[in-house]
Design a protein around this motif. Structure first.
Motif, PDB file in Angstrom:
ATOM      1  N   PRO A  31       5.347  -2.530   1.247  1.00 41.52           N
ATOM      2  CA  PRO A  31       6.432  -2.999   0.377  1.00 41.52           C
ATOM      3  C   PRO A  31       5.949  -3.793  -0.835  1.00 41.52           C
ATOM      4  CG  PRO A  31       6.394  -4.252   2.428  1.00 41.52           C
ATOM      5  CD  PRO A  31       5.383  -3.152   2.561  1.00 41.52           C
ATOM      6  N   ARG A  32       4.749  -4.381  -0.769  1.00 39.20           N
ATOM      7  CA  ARG A  32       4.231  -5.153  -1.907  1.00 39.20           C
ATOM      8  C   ARG A  32       4.003  -4.278  -3.127  1.00 39.20           C
ATOM      9  NH1 ARG A  32      -0.897  -8.296  -0.872  1.00 39.20           N
ATOM     10  NH2 ARG A  32      -0.491  -8.899  -3.020  1.00 39.20           N
ATOM     11  N   PHE A  33       3.729  -2.998  -2.902  1.00 38.70           N
ATOM     12  CA  PHE A  33       3.430  -2.098  -4.007  1.00 38.70           C
ATOM     13  C   PHE A  33       4.439  -0.954  -4.083  1.00 38.70           C
ATOM     14  CE2 PHE A  33      -0.568  -4.110  -2.742  1.00 38.70           C
ATOM     15  CZ  PHE A  33      -0.880  -4.743  -3.935  1.00 38.70           C
ATOM     16  N   SER A  34       5.642  -1.226  -3.636  1.00 37.39           N
ATOM     17  CA  SER A  34       6.716  -0.229  -3.651  1.00 37.39           C
ATOM     18  C   SER A  34       7.943  -0.839  -4.311  1.00 37.39           C
ATOM     19  CB  SER A  34       7.069   0.197  -2.213  1.00 37.39           C
ATOM     20  OG  SER A  34       5.941   0.733  -1.556  1.00 37.39           O
ATOM     21  N   ASP A  35       8.722   0.008  -4.987  1.00 32.71           N
ATOM     22  CA  ASP A  35       9.972  -0.438  -5.601  1.00 32.71           C
ATOM     23  C   ASP A  35      10.887   0.774  -5.734  1.00 32.71           C
ATOM     24  OD1 ASP A  35       9.062   0.999  -7.879  1.00 32.71           O
ATOM     25  OD2 ASP A  35       8.306  -0.817  -8.845  1.00 32.71           O
ATOM     26  N   ASP A  36      11.844   0.715  -6.635  1.00 28.77           N
ATOM     27  CA  ASP A  36      12.787   1.824  -6.794  1.00 28.77           C
ATOM     28  C   ASP A  36      12.147   3.084  -7.380  1.00 28.77           C
ATOM     29  OD1 ASP A  36      14.800   0.247  -5.782  1.00 28.77           O
ATOM     30  OD2 ASP A  36      15.587  -0.324  -7.753  1.00 28.77           O
ATOM     31  N   ASN A  37      10.965   2.940  -7.979  1.00 26.67           N
ATOM     32  CA  ASN A  37      10.275   4.074  -8.605  1.00 26.67           C
ATOM     33  C   ASN A  37       9.031   4.521  -7.870  1.00 26.67           C
ATOM     34  OD1 ASN A  37      11.926   4.385 -10.978  1.00 26.67           O
ATOM     35  ND2 ASN A  37      11.106   2.420 -11.652  1.00 26.67           N
ATOM     36  N   THR A  38       8.548   3.703  -6.935  1.00 27.29           N
ATOM     37  CA  THR A  38       7.246   3.928  -6.324  1.00 27.29           C
ATOM     38  C   THR A  38       7.263   3.594  -4.838  1.00 27.29           C
ATOM     39  OG1 THR A  38       6.230   3.203  -8.397  1.00 27.29           O
ATOM     40  CG2 THR A  38       4.796   3.316  -6.496  1.00 27.29           C
ATOM     41  N   ALA A  39       6.558   4.386  -4.049  1.00 27.13           N
ATOM     42  CA  ALA A  39       6.315   4.053  -2.653  1.00 27.13           C
ATOM     43  C   ALA A  39       4.813   4.138  -2.410  1.00 27.13           C
ATOM     44  CB  ALA A  39       7.050   5.005  -1.721  1.00 27.13           C
ATOM     45  N   SER A  40       4.256   3.077  -1.865  1.00 27.79           N
ATOM     46  CA  SER A  40       2.839   3.005  -1.555  1.00 27.79           C
ATOM     47  C   SER A  40       2.655   3.370  -0.083  1.00 27.79           C
ATOM     48  CB  SER A  40       2.335   1.583  -1.829  1.00 27.79           C
ATOM     49  OG  SER A  40       0.992   1.445  -1.442  1.00 27.79           O
ATOM     50  N   VAL A  41       2.164   4.589   0.172  1.00 23.47           N
ATOM     51  CA  VAL A  41       1.991   5.093   1.531  1.00 23.47           C
ATOM     52  C   VAL A  41       0.554   4.800   1.979  1.00 23.47           C
ATOM     53  CG1 VAL A  41       2.070   7.118   3.037  1.00 23.47           C
ATOM     54  CG2 VAL A  41       3.655   6.934   1.103  1.00 23.47           C
ATOM     55  N   VAL A  42       0.423   3.956   2.996  1.00 25.94           N
ATOM     56  CA  VAL A  42      -0.890   3.574   3.497  1.00 25.94           C
ATOM     57  C   VAL A  42      -1.359   4.628   4.503  1.00 25.94           C
ATOM     58  CG1 VAL A  42      -2.218   1.801   4.696  1.00 25.94           C
ATOM     59  CG2 VAL A  42      -0.350   1.142   3.155  1.00 25.94           C
ATOM     60  N   ILE A  43      -2.390   5.363   4.129  1.00 25.06           N
ATOM     61  CA  ILE A  43      -2.948   6.395   4.990  1.00 25.06           C
ATOM     62  C   ILE A  43      -4.092   5.813   5.818  1.00 25.06           C
ATOM     63  CG2 ILE A  43      -4.178   8.608   4.984  1.00 25.06           C
ATOM     64  CD1 ILE A  43      -2.399   9.354   2.563  1.00 25.06           C
ATOM     65  N   SER A  44      -4.903   4.959   5.207  1.00 23.60           N
ATOM     66  CA  SER A  44      -5.968   4.247   5.915  1.00 23.60           C
ATOM     67  C   SER A  44      -6.280   2.992   5.107  1.00 23.60           C
ATOM     68  CB  SER A  44      -7.210   5.130   6.054  1.00 23.60           C
ATOM     69  OG  SER A  44      -7.907   5.197   4.825  1.00 23.60           O
ATOM     70  N   ASP A  45      -7.297   2.257   5.534  1.00 18.90           N
ATOM     71  CA  ASP A  45      -7.691   1.052   4.798  1.00 18.90           C
ATOM     72  C   ASP A  45      -8.174   1.360   3.389  1.00 18.90           C
ATOM     73  OD1 ASP A  45      -7.080  -0.510   6.999  1.00 18.90           O
ATOM     74  OD2 ASP A  45      -9.166  -0.654   7.683  1.00 18.90           O
ATOM     75  N   THR A  46      -8.601   2.592   3.152  1.00 15.51           N
ATOM     76  CA  THR A  46      -9.165   2.940   1.845  1.00 15.51           C
ATOM     77  C   THR A  46      -8.459   4.091   1.142  1.00 15.51           C
ATOM     78  OG1 THR A  46     -10.783   4.385   2.905  1.00 15.51           O
ATOM     79  CG2 THR A  46     -11.485   2.110   2.472  1.00 15.51           C
ATOM     80  N   ILE A  47      -7.380   4.618   1.751  1.00 17.16           N
ATOM     81  CA  ILE A  47      -6.649   5.741   1.148  1.00 17.16           C
ATOM     82  C   ILE A  47      -5.171   5.397   1.062  1.00 17.16           C
ATOM     83  CG2 ILE A  47      -6.055   8.189   1.311  1.00 17.16           C
ATOM     84  CD1 ILE A  47      -8.512   8.498   3.175  1.00 17.16           C
ATOM     85  N   VAL A  48      -4.620   5.507  -0.148  1.00 19.80           N
ATOM     86  CA  VAL A  48      -3.209   5.231  -0.379  1.00 19.80           C
ATOM     87  C   VAL A  48      -2.621   6.357  -1.223  1.00 19.80           C
ATOM     88  CG1 VAL A  48      -1.546   3.618  -1.400  1.00 19.80           C
ATOM     89  CG2 VAL A  48      -3.646   2.729  -0.337  1.00 19.80           C
ATOM     90  N   ALA A  49      -1.495   6.885  -0.778  1.00 22.46           N
ATOM     91  CA  ALA A  49      -0.759   7.856  -1.600  1.00 22.46           C
ATOM     92  C   ALA A  49       0.352   7.090  -2.311  1.00 22.46           C
ATOM     93  CB  ALA A  49      -0.179   8.968  -0.735  1.00 22.46           C
TER      94      ALA A  49
END
Length: 135
Positions: A31-49
């Motif tokens: 949620p720290r890097f998500s808003d109405d335009n963006t979702a930060s999907v944590v795949i692993s400690d080093t991979i984010v979609a």
């Protein structure tokens, strides 16, 4: 030691549906890097979609945004810890509304399957025998 990260930015047509899709695969939304335009999907400690609405994605490029249901702009390949984990993740993706794509690849020491997400982005899930990697 510094662990380099990768942030894969993908345009999506329905952010809420895409968030639901990826959480059904077992991933979390930061949620720290998500808003109405963006979702930060944590795949692993080093991979984010980073899933971006089409409009917001357009603010980062002057190029036409590819329609991944008609053209291929990227193949995202993720490793899995076993053949069973490959099947588990791909089966969850299909149950969540994804589409199977390509043929199952079984070369004994390497096994993989692929799916397209709700926007047509292709995700390849691959297991490779650690002994084959080492030798």
């Amino acid at each position: 030691m510094y662990q380099q990260m990768i942030f894969v930015n993908l345009p999506v047509s329905d952010l809420d549906a895409s968030k639901k899709f990826f959480t059904e695969l077992g991933y979390t939304i930061n949620p720290r890097f998500s808003d109405d335009n963006t979702a930060s999907v944590v795949i692993s400690d080093t991979i984010v979609a980073m899933l971006l609405t089409q409009e917001f994605y357009g603010t980062f490029t002057k190029k036409e945004i590819a329609d991944a249901t008609r053209t291929s702009e990227v193949l995202v390949a993720l490793s899995a810890e076993s053949r069973e984990k490959v099947d588990e993740l791909v089966d969850r993706a299909l149950a969540a509304g994804g589409t199977a794509t390509g043929e199952t690849q079984d070369q004994g020491f390497m096994y993989g399957r692929a799916f397209d997400d709700l926007d047509g982005h292709t995700w390849e899930i691959v297991w490779m025998d650690p002994a084959a990697v080492e030798g």
